[in-house]
Design a protein around this motif. Structure first.
Motif, PDB file in Angstrom:
ATOM      1  N   MET A 212      -2.473  89.571  40.571  1.00 29.20           N
ATOM      2  CA  MET A 212      -1.840  89.364  39.263  1.00 29.20           C
ATOM      3  C   MET A 212      -0.335  89.625  39.327  1.00 29.20           C
ATOM      4  O   MET A 212       0.458  88.868  38.787  1.00 29.20           O
TER       5      MET A 212
ATOM      6  N   ILE B 180      -6.802  92.912  43.358  1.00 28.30           N
ATOM      7  CA  ILE B 180      -6.780  92.171  42.089  1.00 28.30           C
ATOM      8  C   ILE B 180      -5.449  92.394  41.373  1.00 28.30           C
ATOM      9  O   ILE B 180      -4.822  91.453  40.887  1.00 28.30           O
TER      10      ILE B 180
ATOM     11  N   THR C  21      -1.507  80.761  46.194  1.00 27.63           N
ATOM     12  CA  THR C  21      -2.332  81.792  45.567  1.00 27.63           C
ATOM     13  C   THR C  21      -2.572  82.930  46.535  1.00 27.63           C
ATOM     14  O   THR C  21      -2.430  84.107  46.187  1.00 27.63           O
TER      15      THR C  21
ATOM     16  N   TRP D  30     -11.635  86.043  41.104  1.00 29.42           N
ATOM     17  CA  TRP D  30     -10.612  87.091  41.116  1.00 29.42           C
ATOM     18  C   TRP D  30     -11.057  88.279  41.957  1.00 29.42           C
ATOM     19  O   TRP D  30     -10.274  88.841  42.719  1.00 29.42           O
TER      20      TRP D  30
END
Length: 89
Positions: A41, A37, A64, A6
């Motif tokens: 998310m 980060i 992603t 992450w």
């Protein structure tokens, strides 16, 4: 993904977002990582809510990276709006 993945994804996504959206930002590498980060998310959440797909499956998945970068760009834009207003007041 683990916490190291992450952080690495956030660092790279935040750096790409700053590269795509150049400008003066009152933040250093820590802010870049946090925006990245948070963007990863946020992008994953929005991708799942809008398209119904789990876009944050793996580190090497293209979805992603796309959602992380787009999320980081959105957060960077919002960050600039908020800090821009505060510095001019």
């Amino acid at each position: 993904m683990g916490i190291i993945a992450w952080i690495l994804l956030g660092l790279i996504a935040g750096a790409i977002a700053k590269w795509v959206m150049p400008g003066r930002d009152p933040g250093g590498i820590i802010v870049t990582i946090l925006i990245g980060i948070g963007g990863a998310m946020l992008g994953g959440f929005l991708g799942q809510a809008i398209f119904g797909v789990d876009s944050l499956d793996g580190f090497f998945e293209l979805s992603t990276w796309i959602t992380a970068i787009l999320g980081a760009m959105l957060l960077l834009f919002l960050y600039r709006l908020i800090t821009g207003r505060r510095s001019h007041a």
